[in-house]
Design an enzyme around this catalytic site. Structure first.
Site, PDB file in Angstrom:
ATOM      1  N   LYS A  22       6.850   9.115  17.495  1.00 52.19           N
ATOM      2  CA  LYS A  22       7.910   8.084  17.924  1.00 52.19           C
ATOM      3  C   LYS A  22       8.021   7.715  19.225  1.00 52.19           C
ATOM      4  O   LYS A  22       7.856   6.564  19.590  1.00 52.19           O
ATOM      5  CB  LYS A  22       8.870   8.271  16.992  1.00 52.19           C
ATOM      6  CG  LYS A  22       9.039   8.418  15.503  1.00 52.19           C
ATOM      7  CD  LYS A  22      10.251   8.960  14.934  1.00 52.19           C
ATOM      8  CE  LYS A  22       9.749   9.001  13.283  1.00 52.19           C
ATOM      9  NZ  LYS A  22      10.990   9.759  12.553  1.00 52.19           N
ATOM     10  N   GLY A  72       7.732   2.605  -0.032  1.00 49.18           N
ATOM     11  CA  GLY A  72       7.265   1.222  -0.756  1.00 49.18           C
ATOM     12  C   GLY A  72       8.038   0.972  -1.953  1.00 49.18           C
ATOM     13  O   GLY A  72       8.111  -0.269  -2.346  1.00 49.18           O
ATOM     14  N   LYS A 119       4.247   5.803  11.577  1.00 50.76           N
ATOM     15  CA  LYS A 119       4.182   5.865  12.997  1.00 50.76           C
ATOM     16  C   LYS A 119       2.814   6.721  13.374  1.00 50.76           C
ATOM     17  O   LYS A 119       2.485   6.445  14.867  1.00 50.76           O
ATOM     18  CB  LYS A 119       5.479   6.793  13.630  1.00 50.76           C
ATOM     19  CG  LYS A 119       5.609   8.056  13.011  1.00 50.76           C
ATOM     20  CD  LYS A 119       6.746   7.454  12.103  1.00 50.76           C
ATOM     21  CE  LYS A 119       7.110   8.806  10.866  1.00 50.76           C
ATOM     22  NZ  LYS A 119       7.865   8.780   9.811  1.00 50.76           N
ATOM     23  N   GLY A 138       5.991   5.007  -2.840  1.00 49.65           N
ATOM     24  CA  GLY A 138       6.763   5.888  -2.813  1.00 49.65           C
ATOM     25  C   GLY A 138       8.105   5.715  -2.449  1.00 49.65           C
ATOM     26  O   GLY A 138       8.909   4.853  -2.868  1.00 49.65           O
ATOM     27  N   LEU A 182       1.008  -1.319   0.096  1.00 50.63           N
ATOM     28  CA  LEU A 182      -0.216   0.148  -0.107  1.00 50.63           C
ATOM     29  C   LEU A 182       0.957   1.197   0.062  1.00 50.63           C
ATOM     30  O   LEU A 182       1.431   1.411   1.131  1.00 50.63           O
ATOM     31  CB  LEU A 182      -0.763   0.188   1.271  1.00 50.63           C
ATOM     32  CG  LEU A 182      -1.534  -1.322   1.439  1.00 50.63           C
ATOM     33  CD1 LEU A 182      -2.376  -1.083   2.726  1.00 50.63           C
ATOM     34  CD2 LEU A 182      -2.540  -1.539   0.191  1.00 50.63           C
ATOM     35  N   GLY A 183       0.962   1.849  -1.144  1.00 52.26           N
ATOM     36  CA  GLY A 183       2.005   2.824  -1.402  1.00 52.26           C
ATOM     37  C   GLY A 183       3.273   2.417  -1.988  1.00 52.26           C
ATOM     38  O   GLY A 183       3.820   1.326  -1.619  1.00 52.26           O
TER      39      GLY A 183
HETATM   40  P1  NDP Z   1       5.737   8.860  -0.231  1.00 53.61           P
HETATM   41  O1  NDP Z   1       4.736  10.187  -0.224  1.00 53.61           O
HETATM   42  O2  NDP Z   1       6.987   8.970  -0.903  1.00 53.61           O
HETATM   43  O3  NDP Z   1       4.975   7.624  -0.747  1.00 53.61           O
HETATM   44  C1  NDP Z   1       3.541   7.474  -0.550  1.00 53.61           C
HETATM   45  C2  NDP Z   1       2.785   6.449  -1.320  1.00 53.61           C
HETATM   46  O4  NDP Z   1       1.706   6.091  -0.912  1.00 53.61           O
HETATM   47  C3  NDP Z   1       2.875   7.014  -2.839  1.00 53.61           C
HETATM   48  O5  NDP Z   1       2.985   5.900  -3.524  1.00 53.61           O
HETATM   49  C4  NDP Z   1       1.409   7.296  -2.819  1.00 53.61           C
HETATM   50  O6  NDP Z   1       0.729   7.216  -4.092  1.00 53.61           O
HETATM   51  C5  NDP Z   1       0.688   6.315  -1.937  1.00 53.61           C
HETATM   52  N1  NDP Z   1      -0.482   6.675  -1.445  1.00 53.61           N
HETATM   53  C6  NDP Z   1      -0.713   7.853  -0.519  1.00 53.61           C
HETATM   54  N2  NDP Z   1      -2.167   7.863  -0.386  1.00 53.61           N
HETATM   55  C7  NDP Z   1      -2.639   6.901  -1.001  1.00 53.61           C
HETATM   56  C8  NDP Z   1      -4.281   6.403  -1.103  1.00 53.61           C
HETATM   57  N3  NDP Z   1      -5.063   7.021  -0.391  1.00 53.61           N
HETATM   58  N4  NDP Z   1      -4.277   5.497  -1.720  1.00 53.61           N
HETATM   59  C9  NDP Z   1      -3.419   4.660  -2.337  1.00 53.61           C
HETATM   60  N5  NDP Z   1      -2.150   5.132  -2.338  1.00 53.61           N
HETATM   61  C10 NDP Z   1      -1.719   6.092  -1.689  1.00 53.61           C
HETATM   62  O7  NDP Z   1       5.966   8.836   1.314  1.00 53.61           O
HETATM   63  P2  NDP Z   1       7.050   7.847   1.933  1.00 53.61           P
HETATM   64  O8  NDP Z   1       7.244   6.618   1.476  1.00 53.61           O
HETATM   65  O9  NDP Z   1       8.037   8.703   2.067  1.00 53.61           O
HETATM   66  O10 NDP Z   1       6.348   7.619   3.290  1.00 53.61           O
HETATM   67  C11 NDP Z   1       5.400   6.754   3.551  1.00 53.61           C
HETATM   68  C12 NDP Z   1       4.988   6.156   4.989  1.00 53.61           C
HETATM   69  O11 NDP Z   1       6.456   5.721   5.597  1.00 53.61           O
HETATM   70  C13 NDP Z   1       4.861   7.248   6.022  1.00 53.61           C
HETATM   71  O12 NDP Z   1       3.907   6.904   7.009  1.00 53.61           O
HETATM   72  C14 NDP Z   1       5.948   7.831   6.707  1.00 53.61           C
HETATM   73  O13 NDP Z   1       5.644   8.534   8.008  1.00 53.61           O
HETATM   74  C15 NDP Z   1       6.670   6.440   6.955  1.00 53.61           C
HETATM   75  N6  NDP Z   1       8.094   6.696   6.957  1.00 53.61           N
HETATM   76  C16 NDP Z   1       9.070   7.377   5.930  1.00 53.61           C
HETATM   77  C17 NDP Z   1      10.154   7.510   6.124  1.00 53.61           C
HETATM   78  C18 NDP Z   1      11.020   8.263   4.966  1.00 53.61           C
HETATM   79  O14 NDP Z   1      12.275   8.382   5.300  1.00 53.61           O
HETATM   80  N7  NDP Z   1      10.381   8.749   3.869  1.00 53.61           N
HETATM   81  C19 NDP Z   1      10.867   6.988   7.204  1.00 53.61           C
HETATM   82  C20 NDP Z   1      10.094   6.388   8.233  1.00 53.61           C
HETATM   83  C21 NDP Z   1       8.734   5.981   7.750  1.00 53.61           C
HETATM   84  P3  NDP Z   1       1.364   8.125  -5.522  1.00 53.61           P
HETATM   85  O15 NDP Z   1       2.783   7.942  -5.496  1.00 53.61           O
HETATM   86  O16 NDP Z   1       0.503   7.968  -6.455  1.00 53.61           O
HETATM   87  O17 NDP Z   1       1.121   9.639  -5.108  1.00 53.61           O
HETATM   88  N1  HSE Z   2      10.308  12.315   8.350  1.00 52.63           N
HETATM   89  C1  HSE Z   2      10.738  11.215   9.349  1.00 52.63           C
HETATM   90  C2  HSE Z   2      12.124  11.641   9.569  1.00 52.63           C
HETATM   91  C3  HSE Z   2      10.934   9.866   8.477  1.00 52.63           C
HETATM   92  O1  HSE Z   2      12.697  12.902   8.928  1.00 52.63           O
HETATM   93  O2  HSE Z   2      12.597  11.383  10.538  1.00 52.63           O
HETATM   94  C4  HSE Z   2      11.628   8.777   9.090  1.00 52.63           C
HETATM   95  O3  HSE Z   2      10.651   8.346  10.021  1.00 52.63           O
END
Ligand code: NDP
Ligand code: HSE
Length: 579
Positions: A452, A272, A350, A269, A266-267
């Site tokens: 966190k 994911g 988180k 980005g 699910l995701g």
């Molecule tokens: P991104 O914005 O890079 O990716 C989010 C993904 O989720 C995208 O692929 C987006 O689709 C998809 N998405 C969002 N909303 C929906 C929805 N309603 N239905 C279907 N798909 C959806 O975020 P991150 O990968 O950076 O973060 C994801 C999670 O991981 C968050 O909870 C964040 O707090 C956590 N996290 C992130 C870290 C980081 O360093 N980035 C570290 C630790 C935790 P689309 O691509 O089409 O927009």
């Molecule tokens: N936005 C968060 C940070 C991602 O900068 O620490 C990791 O949880």
């Protein structure tokens, strides 16, 4: 007193050429190293040259000079192991796992005899211990040592096994596992046989010496016997292995390997997408079947059904659902649907765990499935694992205090501003690198770090945090520190006190001086100090944010689930002793 020094759990892992097929396969070694780090071990990773590399280097040598000396061959062949060790160090850095590469020369690993088949005599084990206390992981090239004249020598073909066992013996008969492309020693070659032939759960040194020497170096087995050192032989991410020691011999019949487990993302980005990339290297273990994204037109993952409907994908019945979308409402509903459908869930979110953790745990328990969220705190900094490891000890102490840098974005911004960026530039760069939340005010305002702390409080059974105190990071807040003392750095420090009653917590900007554990924590790194009611403290370091550290942590949770499933299967198979 520090738990970092007090803990003596050390494992020596040896990665052979059969599991190091190419530079990318070193990533499998990273997963294995991180798995043991999560379990509270300090890890010495001994590496062979990449598959075929030693033969290539020796052939190169002989193409230059027909009668080349053992000494000259040693100095060329050693390059294979030194290269693997260096690249593994880089792979660990990419994954945000602190490590240092130590060479046989720098650790004074002395050997004598034939320069192509030398015997190790001594090593500066204290240098390895000090590095383990400091970093947690030491990478060490196998096969190579130096002689009394500081020349490179080799320990014989397959000599990385001997390096690993020699290091384990020098570190007080530490645990040692030789990692190969088989689950252990079998009664006969298991290649292509279904079901596999009986496997030794326990083998004697003589059983090991009865193999042809291609699986374990005989010289290494004889060394282990001379030191009464038992050791293990198995595959990456294994639940079963062969223990080689004084015996007695014990054979087991194990079930055929399971079909790959299915994963729905699910995701796709920053997180994911990284998880997909890492999982796609393990088609024998996992298959990503579906992925939900917001904008389907922007995504294509080979062999994966892409959907715009996260709730449908969540409920599609995959073995494991990985939630990496961000936000609260849709992830909450998606996780509930996945758990209700009998899927295990791994999330990096988180915010959703901080707000709804107990309710989701209850649902998971009622369905007999697991909810894991290691990545939600500290990326590849195993904070939740450290808490779980202490909770599993007899007379487990209580977590009384947490102090740390729990947000990579704010730490990165502070580092960049210290080096001359404007605040706005630094925030933009943190977003570009994928550290920041979709709404970066959650990072800057301290809300992400507070989430966190809430997840930590949940994991440690401390109860809810009420009325936290937050000091947002901003240009104006930084201006208040223009005249801070010399030799200090600015940090956005998250803290939690739980000496008595309900925990108190906050996130504040402060000037940290050089003796403080939080001083040496550059860029998007995280550092967390945990204090326990038995007086021990534990400082954990790693990368806090970004694609690879976070994906490493999510994949570690997925691999844990695979091991748990495999262990359950093995138990229900009633493996009986066959000899
Ligand atoms: P991104 O914005 O890079 O990716 C989010 C993904 O989720 C995208 O692929 C987006 O689709 C998809 N998405 C969002 N909303 C929906 C929805 N309603 N239905 C279907 N798909 C959806 O975020 P991150 O990968 O950076 O973060 C994801 C999670 O991981 C968050 O909870 C964040 O707090 C956590 N996290 C992130 C870290 C980081 O360093 N980035 C570290 C630790 C935790 P689309 O691509 O089409 O927009
Ligand atoms: N936005 C968060 C940070 C991602 O900068 O620490 C990791 O949880």
């Amino acid at each position: 007193m520090s738990l970092n020094q007090q803990s003596e759990k050390i494992v020596v892992l040896k990665f052979g050429g059969s599991v190091l097929r190419d530079v990318h396969a070193l990533r499998g070694a990273v997963h294995e190293i991180y798995r043991w780090r999560r379990d509270g071990y300090k890890v010495v990773a001994v590496v062979s040259a990449l598959y075929g590399e030693t033969n290539r280097l020796l052939a190169l040598c002989e193409s230059v000079c027909e009668d080349v000396s053992g000494q000259a061959k040693a100095s060329v062949a050693a390059i294979g192991e030194l290269t693997s060790a260096g690249i593994l160090g880089v792979q660990l850095e990419r994954a945000g796992v602190p490590a240092c590469v130590i060479t046989p020369a720098s650790a004074h690993m002395l050997a004598s005899g034939d320069p192509f088949d030398a015997t190790p005599i001594s090593i500066n084990a204290q240098a390895i211990r000090d590095a383990l206390d400091r970093e947690g992981v030491v990478v060490f090239p196998g096969f190579v040592a130096v002689d009394e004249h500081a020349r490179l020598v080799l320990l014989g073909r397959g000599g990385s096994d001997l390096t690993a066992l020699f290091l384990a013996a020098s570190l007080g008969n530490a645990r040692c596992r030789l990692l190969k492309d088989v689950n252990g020693l079998y009664e006969r070659d298991p290649q292509g046989l279904t079901p596999p032939p009986p496997r030794f759960a326990d083998a004697t040194y003589d059983d090991a010496l009865n193999t042809d020497g291609s699986i374990i170096q005989h010289k290494a087995v004889n060394f282990a016997r001379s030191r009464s050192l038992a050791f293990e032989l198995g595959a990456l991410n294994a639940t079963t292995f062969t223990r080689i020691g004084p015996g007695p011999t014990h054979l087991v019949q194990e079930p055929a390997p399971p079909a790959p487990r299915t994963v729905a993302l699910l995701g796709a980005g920053v997180v994911g997408g990284g998880v997909f990339d890492l999982l796609s290297k393990h088609p024998d273990r996992v298959r990503v079947t579906a992925a939900a994204v917001r904008d389907v037109s922007r995504h294509a993952l080979p062999g994966v059904r892409i959907s715009g409907d996260a709730l449908e994908v969540a409920a599609s019945g995959a073995d494991i659902v990985v939630e990496a979308m961000g936000g609260i409402d849709i992830p909450l509903e998606a996780i509930k649907r996945a758990l209700a459908a009998g899927s295990h869930v791994v999330t990096a979110n988180k915010a959703v765990i901080a707000a709804h953790g107990p309710e989701l745990h209850a649902l998971a328990a009622s369905r007999g499935v697991r909810l894991l969220y290691s990545a939600s705190v500290g990326g590849s900094t195993p904070v939740l694992e450290a808490i779980a490891n202490r909770a599993a000890q007899p007379n487990a102490p209580r977590l009384t205090r947490v102090r740390g840098i729990l947000n990579g974005t704010t730490n990165f911004v502070l580092s960049r501003v210290a080096h001359g960026d404007t605040f706005a530039e630094a925030v933009r760069e943190a977003q570009r690198r994928g550290f920041a939340e979709a709404d970066p005010s959650r990072d800057l305002g301290g809300l992400d770090a507070l989430d966190k702390l809430r997840v930590i409080a949940l994991a440690a059974g401390l109860g809810e945090i009420h009325n936290p105190s937050l000091q947002p990071l901003s240009d104006a807040a930084l201006a208040g520190f223009i005249t801070r003392p010399a030799n200090t750095v600015l940090r956005h420090v998250a803290w939690l006190d739980a000496y008595e009653g309900t925990p108190k917590a906050g996130v504040h900007l402060g000037a940290i001086d050089a003796g403080d554990a939080l001083f040496d924590c550059p860029g998007a790194k995280n550092t967390v100090t945990l204090e326990w009611s038995d007086g021990l403290t534990h400082t954990i370091r790693g990368s806090g944010a970004g694609r690879w550290p976070t994906s490493e942590s999510v994949v570690a949770d997925i691999f844990t689930l695979l091991r748990e499933t495999r262990a359950r299967q093995a138990a229900s198979h009633h493996p009986g002793a066959v000899a």
